[in-house]
Design an enzyme around this catalytic site. Sequence first.
Site, PDB file in Angstrom:
ATOM      1  N   ASP A  17       0.724  -1.041   0.007  1.00  9.49           N
ATOM      2  CA  ASP A  17      -0.038  -0.084   0.033  1.00  9.49           C
ATOM      3  C   ASP A  17       0.945   1.393  -0.007  1.00  9.49           C
ATOM      4  OD1 ASP A  17      -2.268   1.710   0.399  1.00  9.49           O
ATOM      5  OD2 ASP A  17      -1.881   1.524   2.563  1.00  9.49           O
ATOM      6  N   ASP A  19      -0.256   5.021   0.977  1.00 10.21           N
ATOM      7  CA  ASP A  19      -0.492   5.867   2.033  1.00 10.21           C
ATOM      8  C   ASP A  19      -0.372   5.307   3.301  1.00 10.21           C
ATOM      9  OD1 ASP A  19      -1.003   8.488   0.407  1.00 10.21           O
ATOM     10  OD2 ASP A  19      -2.491   7.200  -0.488  1.00 10.21           O
ATOM     11  N   GLY A  63      -8.255   3.663   3.101  1.00 11.88           N
ATOM     12  CA  GLY A  63      -7.669   2.445   2.115  1.00 11.88           C
ATOM     13  C   GLY A  63      -8.863   2.159   0.876  1.00 11.88           C
ATOM     14  N   ARG A  66     -12.034   6.452  -3.380  1.00 12.25           N
ATOM     15  CA  ARG A  66     -12.226   8.240  -2.992  1.00 12.25           C
ATOM     16  C   ARG A  66     -14.026   8.007  -2.803  1.00 12.25           C
ATOM     17  NH1 ARG A  66     -10.318  12.121  -6.806  1.00 12.25           N
ATOM     18  NH2 ARG A  66      -8.358  11.364  -6.168  1.00 12.25           N
ATOM     19  N   SER A 141      -5.318   5.445  -4.349  1.00  9.30           N
ATOM     20  CA  SER A 141      -5.028   6.810  -4.739  1.00  9.30           C
ATOM     21  C   SER A 141      -4.796   6.610  -6.188  1.00  9.30           C
ATOM     22  CB  SER A 141      -3.662   7.187  -3.703  1.00  9.30           C
ATOM     23  OG  SER A 141      -3.369   8.624  -4.440  1.00  9.30           O
ATOM     24  N   ASP A 199      -1.696  -0.599   6.106  1.00  8.36           N
ATOM     25  CA  ASP A 199      -2.019   0.135   7.337  1.00  8.36           C
ATOM     26  C   ASP A 199      -3.457   0.254   7.436  1.00  8.36           C
ATOM     27  OD1 ASP A 199      -2.381   2.194   5.315  1.00  8.36           O
ATOM     28  OD2 ASP A 199      -2.074   3.714   6.775  1.00  8.36           O
TER      29      ASP A 199
HETATM   30 MG   LIG Z   1      -2.738   3.167   3.731  1.00  7.98          MG
END
Ligand SMILES: [Mg+2]
Length: 252
Positions: A17, A19, A63, A66, A141, A199
Site C-alpha cells: 500500500d 499512503d 484505504g 475515494r 490513490s 495500514d
Molecule cells: Mg494506507
Amino acid sequence: MTTTLGLPDTIQACLFDLDGVVTRTAVVHAAAWKEMFDGFLRDRDGAGHRPFDSHDYDEFVDGRPRADGVRTFLASRGIRLPEGSPDDPPDATTVHGLGNRKNELLLAKIRTDGVEAYESTLDYLRAARARGLRTAVVSSSANTRDVLRSIGAEDLFEVRVDGVVAAERGLPGKPHPDTFLAAARELGVAPDRAAVFEDALAGMDAGRAGHFGYVVGVDRVGQRDALYAHGADVVVKDLADLAAPGELGEHE
Ligand SMILES: [Mg+2]
C-alpha cells in the site's frame, strides 16, 4: 517459517500500500477527509453536527477508493446523496463532488507541506529487491504516480495498480482483493506466494479475501487489535521492526 525480512520463505512478492506504508500521507488524507466532511455536515445539520472522527476514518474511509469512502461514511450516518459523475465540480453535493472536494484539499496540503517517505520502508524495499523479491505498489490513490515521483521511489516498484489503473480496468477497490490480485498476476506470482503490506482495515480485509500468503499490518495510529481482527498475520509499528537487526543495513 524463516526470518528473511520477517517473511515466510514461501513469499516471492511484496505488495505495498502507498499512503501510511510508504509515505507519511495517511494523516494528510485523514485531515482532508475531516475538513471536507465537517464542512458538509455543518452545512447540512448546523452547529450541532456530529463531527467526522478518527474512528470514522479507520472504519469507513481509509484505504477505500475515494467515492466508496464518501458513500460508506455517509451511509454510516444514514445519508444518501446522488452519485453525480467523476468530473463533478468540488462544490457539487454529490458523492463524486464531495470526493473531488476532498482531493482538492489533499492536493493543496501536499503542495504546501510536500510528501515525506518512511525511510525504513524504502530500506525494506531495497533489501527485498536485493533478495530477489518482486515488488508492486497497490493503492486506491489516483495520485500514486506523482507521489512516488516526488519521493524518488518509482524505480522500487515493478508494477503499479493504483486508482487510475483500477478505473481503467474496472477493478473494485479495497476491501475487495481485486487490485492486489491484479498486481500479483502482473508479477507472475500466485497470491499465496505474495505478502500484503497495509495500514488500513480495508487493506487487511482485502488481504484476507484474496488468500494472500502473508498479511503485514503496519500500525501507525495505535489500531493493533483492529488490524489483527481484520486479518493481519503480524502487526508491526514500522517495517524496521519486521526485519531482523542488520537486515536493512545500508550496504545490503
Ligand atoms: Mg494506507
